[in-house]
Each structure stands twice: as structure tokens, then as C-alpha cells.
Design an enzyme around this catalytic site. Structure first.
Site, PDB file in Angstrom:
ATOM      1  N   HIS A   1      72.864   1.930  62.654  1.00 48.27           N
ATOM      2  CA  HIS A   1      73.375   0.575  62.840  1.00 48.27           C
ATOM      3  C   HIS A   1      74.376   0.305  61.728  1.00 48.27           C
ATOM      4  O   HIS A   1      74.065   0.530  60.547  1.00 48.27           O
ATOM      5  CB  HIS A   1      72.150  -0.358  62.694  1.00 48.27           C
ATOM      6  CG  HIS A   1      72.427  -1.784  62.989  1.00 48.27           C
ATOM      7  ND1 HIS A   1      72.618  -2.713  62.005  1.00 48.27           N
ATOM      8  CD2 HIS A   1      72.491  -2.443  64.159  1.00 48.27           C
ATOM      9  CE1 HIS A   1      72.807  -3.896  62.575  1.00 48.27           C
ATOM     10  NE2 HIS A   1      72.735  -3.763  63.872  1.00 48.27           N
TER      11      HIS A   1
ATOM     12  N   SER B   1      77.690  -5.050  69.634  1.00 44.86           N
ATOM     13  CA  SER B   1      76.952  -6.303  69.778  1.00 44.86           C
ATOM     14  C   SER B   1      77.587  -7.435  68.978  1.00 44.86           C
ATOM     15  O   SER B   1      78.279  -7.210  67.981  1.00 44.86           O
ATOM     16  CB  SER B   1      75.503  -6.029  69.377  1.00 44.86           C
ATOM     17  OG  SER B   1      74.911  -7.125  68.795  1.00 44.86           O
TER      18      SER B   1
ATOM     19  N   THR C   1      70.530 -14.021  66.764  1.00 44.13           N
ATOM     20  CA  THR C   1      70.311 -13.751  65.342  1.00 44.13           C
ATOM     21  C   THR C   1      69.421 -14.786  64.651  1.00 44.13           C
ATOM     22  O   THR C   1      68.698 -14.469  63.713  1.00 44.13           O
ATOM     23  CB  THR C   1      71.699 -13.702  64.658  1.00 44.13           C
ATOM     24  OG1 THR C   1      72.494 -12.761  65.367  1.00 44.13           O
ATOM     25  CG2 THR C   1      71.607 -13.323  63.200  1.00 44.13           C
TER      26      THR C   1
ATOM     27  N   HIS D   1      68.694  -8.478  71.546  1.00 44.59           N
ATOM     28  CA  HIS D   1      68.021  -8.438  70.244  1.00 44.59           C
ATOM     29  C   HIS D   1      67.653  -9.881  69.917  1.00 44.59           C
ATOM     30  O   HIS D   1      68.546 -10.700  69.669  1.00 44.59           O
ATOM     31  CB  HIS D   1      69.009  -7.857  69.221  1.00 44.59           C
ATOM     32  CG  HIS D   1      68.523  -7.858  67.810  1.00 44.59           C
ATOM     33  ND1 HIS D   1      67.938  -6.756  67.224  1.00 44.59           N
ATOM     34  CD2 HIS D   1      68.518  -8.824  66.868  1.00 44.59           C
ATOM     35  CE1 HIS D   1      67.622  -7.042  65.966  1.00 44.59           C
ATOM     36  NE2 HIS D   1      67.961  -8.297  65.726  1.00 44.59           N
TER      37      HIS D   1
ATOM     38  N   HIS E   1      32.416 -18.489  80.160  1.00 49.35           N
ATOM     39  CA  HIS E   1      33.363 -17.363  80.159  1.00 49.35           C
ATOM     40  C   HIS E   1      32.595 -16.043  80.188  1.00 49.35           C
ATOM     41  O   HIS E   1      32.923 -15.139  80.955  1.00 49.35           O
ATOM     42  CB  HIS E   1      34.236 -17.401  78.904  1.00 49.35           C
ATOM     43  CG  HIS E   1      35.300 -18.455  78.950  1.00 49.35           C
ATOM     44  ND1 HIS E   1      36.630 -18.170  78.836  1.00 49.35           N
ATOM     45  CD2 HIS E   1      35.220 -19.796  79.112  1.00 49.35           C
ATOM     46  CE1 HIS E   1      37.333 -19.282  78.918  1.00 49.35           C
ATOM     47  NE2 HIS E   1      36.498 -20.289  79.078  1.00 49.35           N
TER      48      HIS E   1
END
Ligand code: HCA
Ligand code: CU
Length: 397
Positions: free
Chosen positions: A74, A136, A168, A195, A291
Site C-alpha cells: 500500500h 483508491s 476513511t 474500505h 431461551h
């Protein structure tokens, strides 16, 4: 629909290294890479070799492991960066540049036209080196949609293998992402990666939304580690897809999730959260009597994920005031004790009274069950229980 044909790009060794507590040794990185490869993720994204000399060495070592997963690194979208990472032997390079006004004004200072020119230069260089290239746009969700489309359109025409949407700051919503990817799908014939950061808790839902709209690649990290509170967690994405249709994730070795989460949690010095998808300690525990009864009859009543598919087991918690006689009966059966329904119901009443006075353990319940089974007559135990509840209910065990 891409849901049937998606790939996971696990970025524990890139985004995950940006987690505040992460300090991976070479051996740590090799362990994580090997486990993820064994699990079956299609790609591993590694920290840029430009980050430090050790990062470069580790990247080269991981490439040499000869894993099945493709190895990506990257870098920023700079020609000098691209030239400097290519000799590591990676299968692909993920390049990224900010397109929001925040990043254009406060980070690199470039216009959209300059971003496009720079992207085309780097992509064309990398394609000549015969590696897979992903381009990107950082902070895509706060970028002007017209700018985004213009950038994606230009790079798509340049022969890039994949475009990436990066949320981001974790601000995107599933609806917004669904629309964005649908729009791109209509106009561009290219693979789309997502992402997603998890600042507002939507990373997993957003990942599903983009897949439903036709995205092809999703970035994850083990436990979701990354900058701030991280990105889409691998286990969470798997849980989400499995519960739509377990066949979607049948290509992965699901029982390895537990080891992956434990290994990475230990390396970065955190506990696995109690409510973590699949591997949190409470993920397959059932408590309330109602439950427990239904789960004992048919686990799917309250379980969307089958613990056995992940190499895990369910746990029925019986030692508390919300318990029910079916759960206590189940425990007696597990212990191989023969007790009548009448005995079990009486003991359940007793356990509830005791649990009102103090926190009980499974050992407490087991001791009571054994004593009940050993008592010679039902009347004897009835007397015993009733007298103890009345007199000193706090300490029968
Ligand atoms: C970063 C930013 C990034 C990049 C994502 C991507 C983000 O830390 O470099 O390459 O798609 O969240 O925008 O992780
Ligand atoms: Cu990120």
C-alpha cells in the site's frame, strides 16, 4: 450479484499496524499472514516498504513464504513511492490519494485535475511492471460525488484493475454506499473495493451494502484493528454474510477465526470483547429459562450462527434466578443423574431462591443435583431443601 463472488483483502498487516497498540515483530507478521492464508482470505495487504527498513524486509519475507493469498502493499499515489516498492516482489500495489476538500486543502494541496494526472502516471508505471493495481480515493464519502466520478472514470479507462472507495472517517451509511456503488456499477465495468472505518458502527453494514450493490472486494482486519477504532472486522463480516447464507463463506476455514482473534488480541494486548461476533465469550451463551428451553429443543430458535460451524460450542447458563426447570433437567442429564420431573421442579424453585440471595456457580447447581440424586427418598430432599431455604438459604452448598 457480487455477493456470490467477492474477495476479502485482509489489512491486519497494514491498517491493523496503524492500531495504537500494534507493534508486530517479523515473527508476529509471519504468524498472522500464515493463519490468514490458511483461513482462506484472497489477499493480504502489507504496510508500505517505505515505512521503515524493517517494513521492507518483512514485506519481502512474506512475499517469499509463497502463500496462496495474493500479497499487496500500500503506498501513496506518487511515482517515487511506486518505483520504490516494486522490487519487493508483491503481486499488487494499492495506491491511494485523498479527494475530499479536507485532504486536498489540508494534506496534499492538489486539484482534482492534478490528482487525475498523477494517478494516470502511477497506474501506467505500475501496469508496465505487471502487478495488479488498485486506485483508491481517501475520504471518498466526504468528497464531491462529481469529483469522485470524474476521477474513477479517468482511472478506469487507464487499465487499473480495481477502484477503491475508502470511508476513511467512518461517516458513510449503508444506503449512501449502496447508492454510490450502484451508480458506479451502472457506468463503469471495473472491480470495486470498499474500505470502511467503524467510527459510527456501520463498517459491517456498509460492507454488506456495497456487496449487494455490486462491489467485489472488501477490506477487513482481524478484530477490526486499525486507526482509531478500526475497520470492518473479519469475523463480523463473516458473521454477517454467513447469516444471510452460510454458503457465501463456505470457502473460508471458519474454525480458524477463534485462533486468529485470540492470537491478534494477545499480540496487541487487548481482550476479545465479550460481545465480539462469533468469538466473544458470550456469543453462544443462553441464560433465561425460556431461551434455554427453546434452544435445547432447537438451537436455531435463538441462534442465527451455528457454533459448531466455527469449531465452538454453545453454553446454557443454568445457575441463576432466571433459570427454568428444562435447563436444570438438561444439566442433570449431562451429569448422568436420574431424577424425576417433580424433583427437578422442586430443585429449580430452590435454586431460584438461593440465586436471589447470592450469585451461584455451576458447581453449586451440580452439588445440589448430586445431593438430590443421592437422597434416599423424595420426601427427605424436599424437607432438606425447604428447611434450608427457610433457615439458611445462603449457604446450602
Ligand atoms: C490510510 C488511509 C486509508 C486508506 C484506505 C485505502 C483510509 O491510513 O492510509 O487505501 O483504500 O482509511 O482512507 O486506510
Ligand atoms: Cu483506513
Amino acid at each position: 450479484m457480487a455477493l456470490n463472488n467477492f474477495s476479502i483483502i485482509d489489512s491486519t498487516l497494514r491498517e491493523g499496524e496503524q492500531f495504537v497498540n500494534a507493534f508486530f515483530s517479523t515473527d508476529d507478521k509471519i504468524r498472522i499472514a500464515t493463519l490468514l492464508d490458511d483461513f482462506g482470505v484472497e489477499y493480504l495487504e502489507l504496510t508500505s516498504p517505505l515505512a521503515s527498513p524493517q517494513s521492507r524486509e518483512d514485506c519481502q519475507k512474506i512475499v517469499k513464504l509463497g502463500l496462496k493469498a495474493k500479497i499487496l502493499t500500500h503506498t501513496r499515489c506518487h511515482i517515487k513511492d511506486a518505483e520504490a516498492v516494486i522490487d519487493t516482489g508483491v503481486d499488487g500495489v494499492d495506491i491511494v490519494i485523498g479527494t475530499s476538500s479536507y485532504l486536498r486543502d489540508f494534506s496534499h494541496g492538489k486539484t482534482i485535475d492534478e490528482i487525475i494526472d498523477q494517478a494516470l502516471e502511477v497506474i501506467s508505471y505500475l501496469k508496465r511492471q505487471n502487478v495488479e493495481v488498485r486506485f483508491s480515493t481517501e475520504d471518498s464519502l466526504r468528497s464531491d460525488p462529481d469529483d469522485l466520478f470524474r476521477v474513477y472514470q479517468s482511472v478506469a479507462a487507464s487499465g487499473v484493475d480495481r477502484i477503491g472507495i475508502a470511508d476513511t472517517v467512518g461517516v458513510g451509511t449503508p444506503r449512501q454506499l449502496y447508492q454510490l456503488v450502484s451508480e458506479l456499477r451502472k457506468n463503469l465495468d471495473i472491480d470495486i473495493e470498499f474500505h470502511g472505518h467503524n467510527d459510527s458502527g456501520c463498517a459491517i453494514a456498509n460492507s454488506l451494502a456495497v456487496l449487494e450493490a455490486g462491489a467485489t472486494h472488501i477490506d477487513t482486519s482481524v478484530l477490526g484493528i486499525g486507526e482509531r477504532n478500526g475497520i470492518t472486522p473479519l469475523g463480523g463480516l463473516v458473521a454477517r454474510l454467513y447469516s444471510l447464507n452460510s454458503k457465501l463463506v463456505a470457502k473460508y476455514k471458519l474454525p480458524l477465526l477463534r485462533e486468529l482473534d485470540h492470537v491478534v488480541a494477545e499480540m496487541v494486548g487487548v481482550d476479545i470483547p465479550f460481545n465480539n461476533y462469533i468469538t466473544g465469550f458470550a456469543a453462544f451463551t443462553h441464560k433465561a429459562g425460556i431461551h434455554a428451553k427453546a434452544v435445547l429443543n432447537n438451537p436455531s430458535t435463538y441462534e442465527i450462527l451455528k457454533p459448531e460451524d466455527f469449531g465452538l460450542t454453545r453454553y446454557i447458563h443454568v445457575a441463576h434466578r432466571l433459570t427454568g426447570w428444562n435447563a436444570i433437567r438438561h444439566r442433570a442429564d449431562q451429569l448422568g443423574l436420574e431424577l424425576s420431573d417433580e424433583q427437578i421442579k422442586l430443585l429449580t424453585t430452590h435454586i431460584k431462591s438461593l440465586a436471589d440471595q447470592r450469585q451461584l456457580t455451576l458447581d453449586d447447581v451440580d452439588t445440589l443435583l448430586h445431593r438430590l440424586a443421592e437422597s434416599s427418598s423424595f420426601l427427605e430432599i424436599k424437607d432438606l431443601i425447604e428447611s434450608e431455604v427457610v433457615e439458611n438459604g445462603t449457604n446450602i452448598c
